[in-house]
Design an enzyme around this catalytic site. Structure first.
Site, PDB file in Angstrom:
ATOM      1  CG  ASP A  91       5.694   3.881   0.786  1.00 47.34           C
ATOM      2  OD1 ASP A  91       6.007   4.572   1.784  1.00 47.34           O
ATOM      3  OD2 ASP A  91       4.525   3.730   0.406  1.00 47.34           O
ATOM      4  CE1 TYR A 116      -3.595   2.640   0.710  1.00 46.26           C
ATOM      5  CE2 TYR A 116      -2.234   3.324   2.574  1.00 46.26           C
ATOM      6  CZ  TYR A 116      -3.301   3.544   1.714  1.00 46.26           C
ATOM      7  OH  TYR A 116      -4.076   4.676   1.872  1.00 46.26           O
ATOM      8  CE  LYS A 142       0.913   4.900   8.418  1.00 45.62           C
ATOM      9  NZ  LYS A 142       0.997   4.234   7.130  1.00 45.62           N
TER      10      LYS A 142
HETATM   11  C1  LIG Z   1       0.391   4.831   5.789  1.00 41.95           C
HETATM   12  C2  LIG Z   1       1.136   4.600   4.529  1.00 41.95           C
HETATM   13  C3  LIG Z   1       1.032   5.470   3.435  1.00 41.95           C
HETATM   14  C4  LIG Z   1       0.072   6.623   3.413  1.00 41.95           C
HETATM   15  O1  LIG Z   1       0.358   7.564   4.384  1.00 41.95           O
HETATM   16  P1  LIG Z   1      -0.799   8.612   4.818  1.00 41.95           P
HETATM   17  O2  LIG Z   1      -0.111   9.501   5.793  1.00 41.95           O
HETATM   18  O3  LIG Z   1      -1.889   7.770   5.405  1.00 41.95           O
HETATM   19  O4  LIG Z   1      -1.219   9.311   3.586  1.00 41.95           O
HETATM   20  C5  LIG Z   1       1.848   5.244   2.338  1.00 41.95           C
HETATM   21  N1  LIG Z   1       2.702   4.214   2.306  1.00 41.95           N
HETATM   22  C6  LIG Z   1       2.825   3.353   3.325  1.00 41.95           C
HETATM   23  C7  LIG Z   1       3.826   2.261   3.246  1.00 41.95           C
HETATM   24  C8  LIG Z   1       2.032   3.518   4.465  1.00 41.95           C
HETATM   25  O5  LIG Z   1       2.133   2.632   5.458  1.00 41.95           O
END
Ligand SMILES: *Cc1c(COP(=O)(O)O)cnc(C)c1O
Length: 432
Positions: A240, A145, A268
Site C-alpha cells: 500500500d 492504515y 495522494k
Molecule cells: C491515506 C491512505 C489511504 C487512504 O486513502 P484515501 O484517499 O484517504 O482514501 C490508504 N492507505 C494509506 C497507506 C494511506 O496513507
C-alpha cells in the site's frame, strides 16, 4: 493569541451540517487543543486560514502536495483541462498520458487502473488478490492504515497472531474475522501466521513505509523476509503505497527497498492534489480485472480529465533529475536541527525521517511497532501543537501523524521552522 474568530464561527456552523463539523475525522482537532482552523488558501509552503493567519505548512493535505500548494504547472493543467469539460465517462487521452508516465518510470508494475481515492485503490486491490488466488483471508499489520474499507478496519485482538476485531461500529465480525493482524517487524509472528493460514490467505497487505501511526520504518530485511514468505506460501503481497508512492522516490518504497510486490496501490501524490487513486500489477495479474477478467471494478469519475491532468502535471515534475535527492537533503537538514537540539538538551524527543517524511515523537527509543508508542507522550504533542499554531507553523492535528516537506519549502523556511519547533520543545519540556 491567535485570532480564530472566523474559523470558530464556521466551525460552529459546520457542526450543524456534518458529524463533528468535518468531512474527515482527524480534521476535528480531537487529539489536540482548540478547534479546527478553516483554511482559505495555500501558496507554496504556506497556508492562510479564514482569519488571515499565515502558517508554514507541514501537513501538505496529508501527503499529496509534494510540490507545495497552488503549484503553477498543476493549476494551469487543471484550468486548461476544465475548459474542455470535466468528465465524459468515456476514455480520454489524459489517462494514457498519466499511465505512460507512471509505467515508463516504475519497474514494479506493468499495467494499472485508475480510481478516485486511496481507500478505493486498496479495496479493489484486495478484491483482485482474492479473485486471483481464490482465497479469502487477508493479513495486515498492527499500525498500518489502509483506508476505511470494512475488512481493514480491524485491530489486533490479544495474542501474537490473531483474527482481527472490528475497530469501527458497522463492520460485521464476519468481515473482521477474514483479517489476521500481526505486529510489524516480527518475523516470528509472520512465519507463524503464514504457516497457519497459508491455505486461506489471499494476500498480505503492508505499508512498506508505515506512516499513518507514527513513522514505523521497517528494516529492509523484514520486507525481504515478507516477500520470500509470500512466494513460499503462494500468497500475494500488496504494497500500500498511497503515502510512499512518488514520495520515497518515483518508484516509491518498492524502488527504495528494491522489493517486488505483486500489487501496488497509489493515492495522494498521484492526483497532484485532486482525488485519484490507482492499483497496478503485472499484466498477468491485471488481466483478471474486468472487462478482461472476472474481478469487477468500476468508477463513474475514474480517470476524469481534470484529475489526470493534475496528476500528470505533478508527476512530470518529479521525474526531473535530482528532485528526490534535493527533497531528502532539505528534510535531513530540517530534522538534524531538531534532533541536535533534543540531544543537547537531553529531551526525551526525537525525529524519524525517510525521504521527505518526518515524525517528531516524544521518546528516545527506536520505534518500529505500533505498541512501542507511549500514548501518554501525546500530552506533550498537544502542548507543542498549540505552540506551533501560535507561532505560525501548521502540523497535522495528531501526534500519530507524520509531517511532509514539499519542493516549495526552501532551506531558509525549514531552518526558521525548525528553530520555532525547538523553541516549542523548550516550552514543552519546561512544563514536564
Ligand atoms: C491515506 C491512505 C489511504 C487512504 O486513502 P484515501 O484517499 O484517504 O482514501 C490508504 N492507505 C494509506 C497507506 C494511506 O496513507
Amino acid at each position: 493569541m491567535l485570532n480564530k474568530t472566523i474559523s470558530t464561527q464556521l466551525y460552529t456552523e459546520a457542526k450543524n451540517y456534518f458529524p463533528g463539523g468535518v468531512s474527515s475525522p482527524v480534521r476535528a482537532f480531537k487529539s489536540v487543543k482548540g478547534s479546527p482552523l478553516f483554511i482559505k488558501k495555500g501558496n507554496g509552503a504556506y497556508i492562510w486560514d479564514e482569519d488571515d493567519n499565515q502558517f508554514l505548512d507541514f501537513c501538505g493535505s496529508w501527503g499529496p502536495l509534494i510540490l507545495g500548494h497552488n503549484n503553477p504547472q498543476v493549476r494551469e493543467a487543471i484550468c486548461t483541462a476544465a475548459e474542455l469539460g470535466t468528465s465524459f465517462g468515456a476514455p480520454t487521452r489524459y489517462e494514457n498520458k498519466l499511465a505512460k508516465l507512471i509505467l515508463d518510470n516504475n519497474r514494479y508494475i506493468e499495467m494499472l487502473r485508475f480510481v478516485s481515492s486511496g481507500t478505493e485503490a486498496v479495496m479493489s486491490a484486495l478484491r483482485l488478490a482474492r479473485g486471483v488466488t481464490k482465497k479469502t483471508k487477508i493479513l495486515k499489520f498492527d499500525g498500518c492504515y489502509h483506508g476505511h474499507t470494512d475488512c481493514l478496519l480491524v485491530k489486533a485482538g490479544s495474542g501474537l497472531v490473531t483474527f482481527g476485531e472490528s475497530s469501527s461500529a458497522g463492520v460485521p465480525d464476519v468481515f473482521a474475522r477474514e483479517t489476521i493482524v500481526i505486529p510489524l517487524n516480527d518475523p516470528v509472528a509472520l512465519d507463524e501466521a503464514m504457516r497457519t493460514h497459508a491455505d486461506d490467505l489471499a494476500c498480505v497487505i503492508i505499508e512498506p513505509i508505515p506512516a499513518n501511526n507514527g513513522l514505523l520504518l521497517q528494516p529492509k530485511s523484514f520486507l525481504e523476509c515478507l516477500r520470500l514468505k509470500c512466494y513460499k506460501y503462494g500468497v500475494l503481497l500488496i504494497f500500500d503505497e498511497v503515502i510512499s508512492g512518488f514520495r520515497a522516490g518515483f518508484e516509491g518504497a518498492a524502488g527504495y527497498y528494491g522489493v517486488q510486490p505483486d500489487i501496488i496501490t497509489f493515492g495522494k501524490i498521484i492526483g497532484g492534489g485532486l482525488p485519484v487513486g490507482a492499483y497496478g500489477a503485472s499484466r498477468e495479474i491485471m488481466k483478471n480485472v474486468s472487462p478482461d477478467g472476472a474481478v469487477y471494478q468500476a468508477g463513474t469519475l475514474s480517470g476524469n480529465p481534470l484529475s489526470m491532468s493534475a496528476g500528470y502535471a505533478a508527476l512530470s515534475q518529479l521525474t526531473e533529475v535530482g528532485f528526490y535527492e534535493n527533497q531528502e537533503r532539505k528534510t535531513k537538514l530540517f530534522c538534524s536541527i531538531i534532533q541536535n537540539h533534543c540531544r543537547q538538551k537531553g529531551y526525551s524527543a526525537n525525529v524519524k525521517q525517510i525521504a521527505s517524511i518526518f515524525w517528531l515523537y516524544f521518546d528516545t527509543i527506536e520505534i518500529t511497532r505500533a505498541d512501542q508508542i507511549d500514548p501518554a507522550s501525546m500530552e506533550k504533542f498537544k502542548l507543542l501543537h498549540a505552540y506551533l499554531l501560535e507561532h505560525g507553523v501548521y502540523f497535522g492535528p495528531s501526534g500519530y501523524e507524520v509531517g511532509f516537506i514539499s519542493a516549495a519549502h526552501t532551506e531558509q523556511m525549514l531552518i526558521d521552522g525548525a528553530h520555532i519547533i525547538c523553541d516549542g520543545l523548550d516550552m514543552v519540556f519546561n512544563q514536564f
